[in-house]
Structure formats: C-alpha cells, structure tokens
Write an enzyme that holds these catalytic residues in place. Sequence first.
Site, PDB file in Angstrom:
ATOM      1  N   ASP A  67      20.584  97.358  29.272  1.00 38.22           N
ATOM      2  CA  ASP A  67      20.388  96.703  30.570  1.00 38.22           C
ATOM      3  C   ASP A  67      21.676  96.115  31.160  1.00 38.22           C
ATOM      4  O   ASP A  67      22.225  95.154  30.613  1.00 38.22           O
ATOM      5  CB  ASP A  67      19.361  95.569  30.443  1.00 38.22           C
ATOM      6  CG  ASP A  67      18.136  95.961  29.603  1.00 38.22           C
ATOM      7  OD1 ASP A  67      18.301  96.640  28.579  1.00 38.22           O
ATOM      8  OD2 ASP A  67      17.028  95.559  29.980  1.00 38.22           O
ATOM      9  N   HIS A  83      11.407  94.805  35.864  1.00 39.72           N
ATOM     10  CA  HIS A  83      12.052  94.312  37.096  1.00 39.72           C
ATOM     11  C   HIS A  83      12.298  95.416  38.126  1.00 39.72           C
ATOM     12  O   HIS A  83      13.034  95.210  39.090  1.00 39.72           O
ATOM     13  CB  HIS A  83      13.387  93.633  36.766  1.00 39.72           C
ATOM     14  CG  HIS A  83      13.214  92.298  36.093  1.00 39.72           C
ATOM     15  ND1 HIS A  83      12.719  91.193  36.748  1.00 39.72           N
ATOM     16  CD2 HIS A  83      13.445  91.903  34.818  1.00 39.72           C
ATOM     17  CE1 HIS A  83      12.663  90.168  35.912  1.00 39.72           C
ATOM     18  NE2 HIS A  83      13.095  90.575  34.724  1.00 39.72           N
TER      19      HIS A  83
HETATM   20 FE   FE2 Z   1      13.147  93.911  31.381  1.00 35.63          FE
END
Ligand code: FE2
Length: 268
Positions: A8, A69
């Site tokens: 991420d 998200h």
């Molecule tokens: Fe996440």
Amino acid sequence: MKILFLGDVVGISGRSMVLSNLLSKIKNEKIDFVVINGENAADAGMGITEEVCKDLFNCGVDVITTGNHVWDQKETMSHIEKENRLLRPKNLFEPSPGRGFGIFTAKNGMNIGVLNLMGNVFMKKCEDAFEAAEKFIKKYELKVDYDFLLVDFHAETTSEKVAMGHIFDGKATLVVGTHTHIPTNDARVLKGGTAYQTDAGMCGDYDSVIGMNKDNSINKFLKKKSTKHFAATGDASLCGVIVECDIETGLAKKVENFIYGGELKNSQ
Ligand code: FE2
C-alpha cells in the site's frame, strides 16, 4: 521472469519514493512486471485519483490493486470503468464499478492474471472472500488462462491471509497480503509452489501510525482532540516482495521480502 509487488502506497511521501526509485529498481533488478496496491496513494492517504494512477503507470507500474478505501475519492467510480489496469476487490457486492480481476501482458510478452480480493473480518461488508476464491479457482487455471497469477488479498487478519495462501497453493504464482501496512517476516514458497507473504508492508513513512501522522493518531487512541486524519510526510520506505517465477510451471522459484529506504532501510 521476475515480478515485483509493492504494498500500500501511502500519501505524498509514499508516492514520491515510488516515483523517484521504481524505474531504476525495475532496471537494476530486471523486473518484468510490477503490481502496487494504491488505495491509500491520494495526498491525504485515502483513495486514489486519476492523476495519481497516471503517475504510477508512468514510473513503471503495470497494475494497481486496491481494497476498502477504493471509493474514498469519488472520481474513482467513473475512472475505474475506463482504466482496466486499476482493480478493486473482486468480492465487492455487485453491481460495483470496475473489475477485480484482469489478464495483462508483461514487458516480456507473458500473460499475468491479477486478482484482487478483500477479507471479511473487521472489514467493510463484502461477499465471502473464500467463496469468491473457490469460484475463481473453478473457472481459471494457471498455464491455461494465464502464464502467471498474482493474488492481492487485502485483509486485516493473519489467519484469513495464511488460509488464502494455502487455498491458492499450486494455483497462483504469488499470494500476498495487504492492508495492515507492516511487512511480515514470512516470505516463503509454499509446498505447492506458490510464493506467499502475509503482508507486503506499506510504501510510506514508518515514523507514523501505519502511514498516518503519529501525534494525530495517538490523540485519537487517547480520545483527545485531534485534527482530521492525514498522512505522515517523512521519508518513506518501499516495501514489497520480489518473486522469481518458473516459466514452465507458472509457479515461484524464489520469493524475497523487498525493503528499501526510509525508517526501515537498515533491515535490508
Ligand atoms: Fe486497506
């Protein structure tokens, strides 16, 4: 054949580290295909924008995966329909915009399947990840539908992630976890030949609370007044895995934890 998966990317600091280093890493490590989880890549660390996607693709990323998200930036709902290199979890409730799986062509001409799934424990409600995995395995086959398969399992719990690794063992080249933003020290090739790591870690500033400003995050835990959540801005570390793949079988020969720069640089 080498595949790099980066965890991420968080905010401006994570992104700028990727933008300034990825092309040289691809060249030096002779990487053929790059996947990155970009669901925290927007400036504030929430969601991703069209412009951020463009920057990541321009610096060598082939496919961007996401997670809980994915819709934090409203524009993503329409952008994802036009951009097939941007994936959302396949097991989101339907109808959802975009796709959770795609087959892409690597720099060396090989076909790479990329599957994005999201866990069910302590996550936003979505279809059962394990049922989705079973359905997928019935429908697609390594070396028939694609040369290699990468699975990004965006989940909170280690048990879900390890179980998913075993389910895909022998059927995927790599199963890697994302979402918890801390690299785990368990990169290995499973018994059936699938490379696995419970969490790739984040590409972001580790002098933080999982990429977000630490004072603000601590104040929240202490139930003190805090400002709006925002991403930390210090030097970022790049974290992920590099898989050396077997062209004959589509499975993994070797997998290594990849950590570069920032607070975690000494662990290289
Ligand atoms: Fe996440």
